[in-house]
Design a protein around this motif. Structure first.
Motif, PDB file in Angstrom:
ATOM      1  N   ARG A 185      -4.373   4.088   5.533  1.00 34.44           N
ATOM      2  CA  ARG A 185      -5.248   2.979   5.141  1.00 34.44           C
ATOM      3  C   ARG A 185      -6.669   3.144   5.657  1.00 34.44           C
ATOM      4  N   LYS A 196       4.137  11.181   3.204  1.00 34.99           N
ATOM      5  CA  LYS A 196       4.029  10.116   2.203  1.00 34.99           C
ATOM      6  C   LYS A 196       4.305   8.834   2.968  1.00 34.99           C
ATOM      7  N   HIS A 227       0.850  -1.198   0.000  1.00 32.41           N
ATOM      8  CA  HIS A 227       0.000   0.000   0.000  1.00 32.41           C
ATOM      9  C   HIS A 227       0.880   1.240   0.000  1.00 32.41           C
ATOM     10  N   ARG A 228       0.406   2.283  -0.683  1.00 30.34           N
ATOM     11  CA  ARG A 228       1.126   3.565  -0.723  1.00 30.34           C
ATOM     12  C   ARG A 228       0.124   4.674  -0.760  1.00 30.34           C
ATOM     13  N   GLU A 229       0.351   5.740  -0.021  1.00 31.33           N
ATOM     14  CA  GLU A 229      -0.549   6.898  -0.116  1.00 31.33           C
ATOM     15  C   GLU A 229       0.137   8.143   0.399  1.00 31.33           C
ATOM     16  N   GLU A 230      -0.460   9.287   0.054  1.00 28.62           N
ATOM     17  CA  GLU A 230      -0.042  10.553   0.657  1.00 28.62           C
ATOM     18  C   GLU A 230      -1.134  10.952   1.619  1.00 28.62           C
TER      19      GLU A 230
END
Ligand SMILES: C[C@@H](C(=O)O)C(=O)SCCNC(=O)CCNC(=O)[C@H](O)C(C)(C)COP(=O)(O)OP(=O)(O)OC[C@H]1O[C@@H](n2cnc3c(N)ncnc32)[C@H](O)[C@@H]1OP(=O)(O)O
Length: 140
Positions: free
Chosen positions: A116, A43, A33-36
């Motif tokens: 998340r 980040k 999972h990756r998000e800002e």
């Protein structure tokens, strides 16, 4: 209160793309999972091993010069490395009340939205023998 699992270990890094590459290419982890998170100026990226147990959360500030960004401040004062340990609990708000009653110093008095989409809250390192502790409740 009961810890359900060790959810993740937070690691502060100067460059999240380079860090992801290192964890994948050198340690054989996979990116899940990756998000800002603009609210927190971060980040983040989550990686796990093959068995999908405890994750690593890589954290890079969006603005390294922001004096209010806790991770930017951490990188400047302590350098890259382990930033926090996150444990999963069933009910974050009742866990916070319990920890407070046991004498621990809360940073967040209630769970708020973190990575998340989960609810998260932090406990001050001065009351956890130098460890910044995060509680996580999966938000169903
Ligand atoms: C997205 C979300 C998610 O998982 O879903 C996240 O991960 S958010 C991850 C980023 N968010 C957070 O970190 C939020 C919680 N953190 C905070 O509120 C802050 O960083 C504090 C822990 C209250 C520290 O802030 P403060 O402005 O007081 O910093 P400071 O540099 O003056 O540090 C005060 C004392 O705490 C220590 N200290 C600072 N950060 C620490 C850390 N990560 N682990 C252990 N100790 C730490 C310093 O060395 C210092 O100790 P001495 O006094 O002995 O010198």
């Amino acid at each position: 209160m009961e810890t359900l699992s060790i959810d993740h270990v937070g690691i502060a890094v100067e460059n999240i793309d380079e860090a992801i590459k290192l964890y994948i290419e050198k340690m054989g982890m996979k990116l899940i999972h990756r998000e800002e998170i603009p609210d927190r100026g971060l980040k983040v990226a989550f990686l796990t091993g093959k068995e999908g147990e405890t994750a690593v959360e890589l954290l890079e500030p969006i603005n390294h010069e922001d004096p209010n960004n806790t991770v930017a401040k951490f990188l400047k004062s302590r350098g890259q490395g382990m930033h926090h340990l996150a444990i999963k609990v069933e009910d974050i708000n009742s866990s916070l009340r319990e920890l407070e009653n046991k004498g621990l110093t809360l940073i967040d008095r209630t769970g708020r939205k973190g990575a998340r989409g989960h609810l998260v809250a932090f406990v001050h390192p001065k009351s956890v023998m130098g460890l910044l502790l995060e509680l996580v409740q999966e938000n169903h």
